[in-house]
Scaffold this motif. Structure first.
Motif, PDB file in Angstrom:
ATOM      1  N   LYS A  59       0.936  -5.698   3.110  1.00 57.23           N
ATOM      2  CA  LYS A  59       0.440  -4.388   3.512  1.00 57.23           C
ATOM      3  C   LYS A  59       1.150  -3.939   4.780  1.00 57.23           C
ATOM      4  O   LYS A  59       1.658  -4.752   5.551  1.00 57.23           O
ATOM      5  CB  LYS A  59      -1.067  -4.443   3.750  1.00 57.23           C
ATOM      6  N   ASP A  91       0.825  -1.214   0.000  1.00 48.71           N
ATOM      7  CA  ASP A  91       0.000   0.000   0.000  1.00 48.71           C
ATOM      8  C   ASP A  91       0.857   1.261   0.000  1.00 48.71           C
ATOM      9  O   ASP A  91       0.450   2.306   0.507  1.00 48.71           O
ATOM     10  CB  ASP A  91      -0.960   0.001   1.191  1.00 48.71           C
ATOM     11  N   ASN A  92       2.090   1.147  -0.548  1.00 48.66           N
ATOM     12  CA  ASN A  92       2.976   2.288  -0.810  1.00 48.66           C
ATOM     13  C   ASN A  92       3.405   3.009   0.466  1.00 48.66           C
ATOM     14  O   ASN A  92       3.589   4.227   0.472  1.00 48.66           O
ATOM     15  CB  ASN A  92       2.308   3.283  -1.772  1.00 48.66           C
TER      16      ASN A  92
END
Length: 439
Positions: A208, A159-160
């Motif tokens: 994540k 999720d960057n």
């Protein structure tokens, strides 16, 4: 400080020149490099700026660099392996005195020999070996497991969100010939660093940031298999891969901690309410069960009393019937005993009569058999006596015949003796016959 920093390019140039030369070709440059580096480092130790410059270089404790170093004798290689150096961890040693006439190879290392510049396909075994003038030992490689680790780097996750993942790996050289022909310590260091960063990046891209801490318990077998396949063609075996540390940015870590705390509190409160509700239901259920069991117990007690009265009445009836039955049984027993005694007396008298009659009959039969046996014995005795007399007469006749034959052959003087003997024998025979008849 500026004047002192002038020596740093010169020092780097010396290092590059020495590492580019093959071992043993120019030992003078190696000694010059060692002397300059030792004294220049001591000169700069008091300066904070220079120490900060040197501190930025990777050290052995970080395990981020694998290097090749030069030593004098081959036996000194064990001291070098695992030695703490500022520029990296020694993996390959290049001895400068591994030549004619003898070389001592310690245990725990691969020693590679060159003959007229050609690498021999079989490493030297531990012990003392003869080396001809056309041969030399150029490389000594450690057999032991080597730890490799690089500092954490920020990598984007699924999720960057930038996270830090530290992977520690351990390896050893299983084919030194293949390793020397295809790689070197420095190239292996670069390949390991690239493979480690790639593994970290692939792992982070699939995870994540909310699940990033679960990687500490991640199964690293898949990563280790991929690294093994990559490095087996170079003679290197990866023996262990482990995720040692995972870190998030402080603000995200604090937010996750707060969210986790709120979720935990909410979950705890919900669980507490559920527990209180279940506890109330259980208390009501237990109270109902207690009243139910109490009523059932009272009913069981009343029923037990009624059953006890019925059982007592049945016991009294059974005792009366038992007494009556015992009296009848005793009377019947007396009658049977008297009847048996009478029958026994009659039977005994009958047996006595039969015994007396049997004795008389047996005595009569015995007397009769005795008389018959006596008569048979007398007849047999007479028969034996007659048979014996006939045999005696026959024997006497034979004797007489034999004597007559004998006398015919004897002189005439025996005629009178034979006549006398004949008369004597006749008299004896007559006497014997008379005695037999009298008997």
């Amino acid at each position: 400080v500026q004047q002192k920093l002038i020596f740093l390019p010169f020092l780097s140039l010396c290092r590059f020149f020495i590492h580019s030369l093959k071992s043993g070709i120019c030992p003078l440059f190696r000694h010059i490099y060692t002397y300059l580096f030792k004294h220049i480092t001591v000169l700069f130790e008091s300066d904070d700026c220079v120490r900060e410059t040197l501190r930025n270089k990777p050290t052995m404790s970080s395990g981020a660099n694998l290097i090749s170093v030069s030593v004098g004798h081959v036996r000194e290689s064990l001291k070098v392996f695992g030695e703490k150096r500022f520029d990296g961890l020694p993996l390959v040693v290049r001895p400068t005195k591994g030549r004619f006439p003898f070389v001592s190879i310690p245990s725990g290392v691969w020693a590679l020999k060159y003959r007229q510049g050609v690498l021999q396909r079989k490493p030297l075994t531990p012990g003392l070996h003869f080396v001809s003038p056309f041969e030399d030992v150029r490389y000594v490689i450690s057999m032991q497991d080597t730890q490799f680790d690089i500092p954490n780097k920020e990598i984007p996750c699924a999720d960057n969100v930038m996270v830090k993942i530290d992977i520690f790996l351990m390896f050893h050289i299983h084919d030194p010939i293949l390793f020397i022909e295809s790689l070197s310590a420095e190239k292996l260091s670069d390949l390991l660093r690239a493979a480690q960063e790639e593994a970290i990046r692939n792992l982070a891209n699939k995870t994540k940031h909310s699940e990033i801490y679960d990687l500490v318990a991640f199964d690293e077998s898949s990563i280790m298999e991929d690294l093994r396949k990559k490095f087996l063609p170079y003679g290197v075996t990866i023996t262990e891969v482990r995720i040692t540390d995972v870190a998030l940015p402080k603000d995200i870590a604090w937010r996750l901690e707060q969210e986790t705390t709120f979720i935990s509190r909410h979950r705890l409160q919900k669980r507490k309410q559920e527990f209180d509700l279940v506890l109330t239901k259980h208390i009501e259920y237990l109270e109902q069960k207690r009243l139910q069991y109490k009523n059932e117990r009272l009913a069981y007690v009343e029923q037990a009393k009624r059953e006890r009265a019925l059982i007592g009445k049945e016991i009294d009836e059974i005792e009366g019937r038992t007494k009556k039955l015992l009296a009848e049984t005793a009377a019947e027993q007396d009658r049977i005993v008297r009847q048996v005694e009478e029958e026994t007396a009659k039977f005994c008298a009958k047996l006595d009569e039969e015994r007396v009659a049997l004795i008389k009959r047996m005595r009569a039969e015995s007397n009769k058999q005795r008389a018959a046996l006596i008569a048979e014995a007398e007849a047999f005795e007479n028969e034996v006596k007659a048979h014996t007399a006939a045999e005696v007469a026959s024997l006497n006749a034979q004797i007489t015949k034999l004597q007559s034959q004998t006398e015919s052959e004897i002189e005439p003087k025996l005629v009178e003796k034979r006549a006398f003997d004949r008369k004597t024998r006749s008299i004896e025979v007559t006497s014997e016959l008379g005695s037999i008849n009298n008997g």
